[in-house]
Design a protein around this motif. Structure first.
Motif, PDB file in Angstrom:
ATOM      1  N   ALA A  76      36.671  18.365 145.624  1.00 14.55           N
ATOM      2  CA  ALA A  76      37.850  17.563 145.939  1.00 14.55           C
ATOM      3  C   ALA A  76      38.480  16.988 144.674  1.00 14.55           C
ATOM      4  O   ALA A  76      39.694  16.798 144.603  1.00 14.55           O
ATOM      5  CB  ALA A  76      37.484  16.445 146.907  1.00 14.55           C
ATOM      6  N   GLN A  77      37.642  16.724 143.670  1.00 15.40           N
ATOM      7  CA  GLN A  77      38.126  16.187 142.396  1.00 15.40           C
ATOM      8  C   GLN A  77      38.478  17.293 141.411  1.00 15.40           C
ATOM      9  O   GLN A  77      38.793  17.005 140.257  1.00 15.40           O
ATOM     10  CB  GLN A  77      37.060  15.262 141.798  1.00 15.40           C
ATOM     11  N   LYS A  78      38.382  18.548 141.869  1.00 11.02           N
ATOM     12  CA  LYS A  78      38.701  19.728 141.055  1.00 11.02           C
ATOM     13  C   LYS A  78      37.838  19.808 139.785  1.00 11.02           C
ATOM     14  O   LYS A  78      38.304  20.249 138.737  1.00 11.02           O
ATOM     15  CB  LYS A  78      40.189  19.748 140.701  1.00 11.02           C
ATOM     16  N   ALA A  79      36.596  19.370 139.902  1.00 13.80           N
ATOM     17  CA  ALA A  79      35.649  19.474 138.791  1.00 13.80           C
ATOM     18  C   ALA A  79      34.861  20.768 138.943  1.00 13.80           C
ATOM     19  O   ALA A  79      33.727  20.782 139.447  1.00 13.80           O
ATOM     20  CB  ALA A  79      34.731  18.255 138.775  1.00 13.80           C
ATOM     21  N   ASP A  80      35.469  21.870 138.537  1.00 18.91           N
ATOM     22  CA  ASP A  80      34.903  23.195 138.791  1.00 18.91           C
ATOM     23  C   ASP A  80      33.528  23.378 138.148  1.00 18.91           C
ATOM     24  O   ASP A  80      32.659  24.056 138.709  1.00 18.91           O
ATOM     25  CB  ASP A  80      35.864  24.272 138.282  1.00 18.91           C
ATOM     26  N   GLY A  81      33.331  22.818 136.954  1.00 16.30           N
ATOM     27  CA  GLY A  81      32.040  22.950 136.298  1.00 16.30           C
ATOM     28  C   GLY A  81      30.920  22.317 137.102  1.00 16.30           C
ATOM     29  O   GLY A  81      29.836  22.884 137.233  1.00 16.30           O
ATOM     30  N   LEU A  82      31.182  21.166 137.694  1.00 18.78           N
ATOM     31  CA  LEU A  82      30.180  20.495 138.510  1.00 18.78           C
ATOM     32  C   LEU A  82      29.941  21.235 139.823  1.00 18.78           C
ATOM     33  O   LEU A  82      28.818  21.234 140.343  1.00 18.78           O
ATOM     34  CB  LEU A  82      30.615  19.059 138.799  1.00 18.78           C
ATOM     35  N   VAL A  83      30.983  21.866 140.352  1.00 18.95           N
ATOM     36  CA  VAL A  83      30.837  22.639 141.587  1.00 18.95           C
ATOM     37  C   VAL A  83      29.772  23.710 141.410  1.00 18.95           C
ATOM     38  O   VAL A  83      28.885  23.897 142.257  1.00 18.95           O
ATOM     39  CB  VAL A  83      32.179  23.265 142.015  1.00 18.95           C
ATOM     40  N   ASP A  84      29.832  24.436 140.297  1.00 15.90           N
ATOM     41  CA  ASP A  84      28.851  25.490 140.034  1.00 15.90           C
ATOM     42  C   ASP A  84      27.435  24.915 139.897  1.00 15.90           C
ATOM     43  O   ASP A  84      26.464  25.503 140.383  1.00 15.90           O
ATOM     44  CB  ASP A  84      29.225  26.251 138.765  1.00 15.90           C
ATOM     45  N   ILE A  85      27.323  23.763 139.221  1.00 17.74           N
ATOM     46  CA  ILE A  85      26.013  23.144 139.014  1.00 17.74           C
ATOM     47  C   ILE A  85      25.403  22.717 140.343  1.00 17.74           C
ATOM     48  O   ILE A  85      24.225  22.976 140.622  1.00 17.74           O
ATOM     49  CB  ILE A  85      26.143  21.937 138.064  1.00 17.74           C
ATOM     50  N   TYR A  86      26.212  22.068 141.187  1.00 17.33           N
ATOM     51  CA  TYR A  86      25.694  21.566 142.464  1.00 17.33           C
ATOM     52  C   TYR A  86      25.412  22.703 143.438  1.00 17.33           C
ATOM     53  O   TYR A  86      24.459  22.632 144.219  1.00 17.33           O
ATOM     54  CB  TYR A  86      26.679  20.582 143.085  1.00 17.33           C
ATOM     55  N   GLU A  87      26.213  23.767 143.373  1.00 15.28           N
ATOM     56  CA  GLU A  87      25.952  24.907 144.258  1.00 15.28           C
ATOM     57  C   GLU A  87      24.621  25.560 143.916  1.00 15.28           C
ATOM     58  O   GLU A  87      23.820  25.861 144.807  1.00 15.28           O
ATOM     59  CB  GLU A  87      27.082  25.929 144.136  1.00 15.28           C
ATOM     60  N   LEU A  88      24.382  25.756 142.621  1.00 16.73           N
ATOM     61  CA  LEU A  88      23.118  26.358 142.189  1.00 16.73           C
ATOM     62  C   LEU A  88      21.952  25.417 142.477  1.00 16.73           C
ATOM     63  O   LEU A  88      20.873  25.858 142.893  1.00 16.73           O
ATOM     64  CB  LEU A  88      23.184  26.680 140.695  1.00 16.73           C
ATOM     65  N   GLY A  89      22.176  24.107 142.294  1.00 15.89           N
ATOM     66  CA  GLY A  89      21.128  23.138 142.568  1.00 15.89           C
ATOM     67  C   GLY A  89      20.723  23.148 144.026  1.00 15.89           C
ATOM     68  O   GLY A  89      19.530  23.140 144.353  1.00 15.89           O
ATOM     69  N   ALA A  90      21.713  23.171 144.921  1.00 11.90           N
ATOM     70  CA  ALA A  90      21.410  23.207 146.350  1.00 11.90           C
ATOM     71  C   ALA A  90      20.641  24.466 146.711  1.00 11.90           C
ATOM     72  O   ALA A  90      19.667  24.421 147.484  1.00 11.90           O
ATOM     73  CB  ALA A  90      22.708  23.127 147.156  1.00 11.90           C
ATOM     74  N   TYR A  91      21.048  25.593 146.131  1.00  9.71           N
ATOM     75  CA  TYR A  91      20.369  26.861 146.430  1.00  9.71           C
ATOM     76  C   TYR A  91      18.910  26.830 145.971  1.00  9.71           C
ATOM     77  O   TYR A  91      18.005  27.226 146.717  1.00  9.71           O
ATOM     78  CB  TYR A  91      21.105  28.008 145.745  1.00  9.71           C
TER      79      TYR A  91
ATOM     80  N   PHE B 165      22.100  16.600 149.779  1.00  2.95           N
ATOM     81  CA  PHE B 165      22.760  15.680 148.846  1.00  2.95           C
ATOM     82  C   PHE B 165      23.503  16.461 147.768  1.00  2.95           C
ATOM     83  O   PHE B 165      24.626  16.111 147.381  1.00  2.95           O
ATOM     84  CB  PHE B 165      21.720  14.747 148.224  1.00  2.95           C
ATOM     85  N   GLN B 166      22.878  17.530 147.267  1.00  5.22           N
ATOM     86  CA  GLN B 166      23.552  18.387 146.297  1.00  5.22           C
ATOM     87  C   GLN B 166      24.807  19.012 146.909  1.00  5.22           C
ATOM     88  O   GLN B 166      25.850  19.120 146.248  1.00  5.22           O
ATOM     89  CB  GLN B 166      22.592  19.489 145.826  1.00  5.22           C
ATOM     90  N   ALA B 167      24.702  19.402 148.175  1.00  3.99           N
ATOM     91  CA  ALA B 167      25.856  19.982 148.859  1.00  3.99           C
ATOM     92  C   ALA B 167      26.995  18.973 149.000  1.00  3.99           C
ATOM     93  O   ALA B 167      28.175  19.315 148.834  1.00  3.99           O
ATOM     94  CB  ALA B 167      25.437  20.506 150.233  1.00  3.99           C
ATOM     95  N   LEU B 168      26.646  17.736 149.306  1.00  4.81           N
ATOM     96  CA  LEU B 168      27.671  16.682 149.403  1.00  4.81           C
ATOM     97  C   LEU B 168      28.326  16.431 148.050  1.00  4.81           C
ATOM     98  O   LEU B 168      29.551  16.243 147.968  1.00  4.81           O
ATOM     99  CB  LEU B 168      27.040  15.395 149.932  1.00  4.81           C
ATOM    100  N   LEU B 169      27.518  16.426 146.982  1.00  7.63           N
ATOM    101  CA  LEU B 169      28.080  16.249 145.648  1.00  7.63           C
ATOM    102  C   LEU B 169      29.041  17.386 145.307  1.00  7.63           C
ATOM    103  O   LEU B 169      30.071  17.162 144.650  1.00  7.63           O
ATOM    104  CB  LEU B 169      26.953  16.180 144.610  1.00  7.63           C
ATOM    105  N   LEU B 170      28.719  18.591 145.760  1.00  4.77           N
ATOM    106  CA  LEU B 170      29.620  19.728 145.536  1.00  4.77           C
ATOM    107  C   LEU B 170      30.967  19.508 146.215  1.00  4.77           C
ATOM    108  O   LEU B 170      32.026  19.754 145.619  1.00  4.77           O
ATOM    109  CB  LEU B 170      28.970  21.020 146.042  1.00  4.77           C
ATOM    110  N   ILE B 171      30.928  19.042 147.454  1.00  5.52           N
ATOM    111  CA  ILE B 171      32.171  18.799 148.188  1.00  5.52           C
ATOM    112  C   ILE B 171      33.019  17.751 147.476  1.00  5.52           C
ATOM    113  O   ILE B 171      34.247  17.890 147.354  1.00  5.52           O
ATOM    114  CB  ILE B 171      31.850  18.371 149.632  1.00  5.52           C
TER     115      ILE B 171
END
Length: 276
Positions: free
Chosen positions: A166-181, A156-162
């Motif tokens: 797509a919405q170019k929300a770079d700050g959230l990308v980092d949060i979701y990537e770390l969360g998934a890991y 689910f975290q990985a899907l949120l990252l995708i």
């Protein structure tokens, strides 16, 4: 023993007109209510409602245990019943110790996992076959049940990252990537434990540590997929967040195959056919 009181619904769906079904539907309702309350920004009430759904789910599991007189992990109905009750502890642990908070997603996953128990699979009780009458039965299956919910949360975290990418929300990308890991790091030891316990149990039940059973093979494929993910992330870190997420989703797709296709397939039956 409890009777299989089922009212046919659309297609293969069915409503369970008994106390077991009532508890399941109350828990499902609480999970959906929690999701909507969170969307309405009533976060504290949403968390309380999610916890209430968990308590009702636990009561449903205890009720099933009492009626079948064994730990309810034998068939697909019981598997999804337990999965539906696994979400809140995982959510609480991840929020408190991993700083990964996603109550709306956890409530949604809890509902999705509980749905097959409530409306798809029969709750007719059955005796444990000899192969399952082992002290390793509970620990082996529970290790996998917790793993499956944890890896679903990681997916689910990985899907949120995708979506964020797509919405170019770079700050959230980092949060979701770390969360998934972090969530995968929590689930992988349990996935390993389930594989090891299954191997030992296979030796005791069938005379060999490995029997090339379809479920064994897909369980191993799931483990290897997440191992590849760890190697990739160790080598490249957060440099390729999208690919990191895709690898998590591939690993979880193998888990879905292990849980559903292998258990329900009539084409490649195996030693785990009792789970159908």
């Amino acid at each position: 023993m409890m009777t299989d009181n089922i009212i046919p619904l659309v297609g293969s769906l069915a409503i369970k007109a008994n106390l077991q079904g009532t508890l399941i539907y109350m828990a499902m309702l609480a999970y959906v209510a929690s999701l909507f309350l969170w969307l309405l920004r009533a976060e504290k009430t949403a968390s309380i409602t999610y916890f209430s759904g968990f308590i009702i789910s636990i009561l449903s599991v205890v009720w099933r245990w009492y009626h079948v007189d064994h730990i309810p992990l034998q068939n697909m109905f019981e598997i999804f019943l337990v999965l539906g009750a696994s979400g809140w502890p995982v959510s609480w642990f991840c929020r408190r110790y991993l700083n990964v908070s996603a109550v709306p997603g956890d409530a949604l996953l809890s509902f999705v996992f509980l749905f097959p128990a409530g409306l798809v699979f029969s709750d007719a009780p059955a005796h444990l076959p000899p192969a399952l009458q082992s002290p390793l039965f509970g620990p082996h299956v529970m290790a996998y049940m917790l793993t499956y919910f944890i890896m679903a949360k990681a997916a689910f975290q990985a899907l949120l990252l995708i979506i964020a990418r797509a919405q170019k929300a770079d700050g959230l990308v980092d949060i979701y990537e770390l969360g998934a890991y972090r969530v995968v790091c929590l689930g992988f030891p349990l996935l390993t434990l389930g594989l090891i316990l299954g191997s030992v149990w296979g030796k005791l039940a069938w005379g060999d540590y490995w029997n090339w059973d379809p479920k064994e093979l897909w369980s191993l494929a799931s483990w290897l997929a997440f191992l590849v993910y760890f190697h990739w992330r160790f080598a490249f870190g957060k440099k390729y967040p999208l690919l990191n997420s895709i690898l998590v989703l591939i690993g979880f797709s193998f888990i879905i195959i292990t849980l559903l296709w292998v258990n329900l397939s009539r084409i490649f039956p195996g030693l785990h056919s009792y789970a159908s």
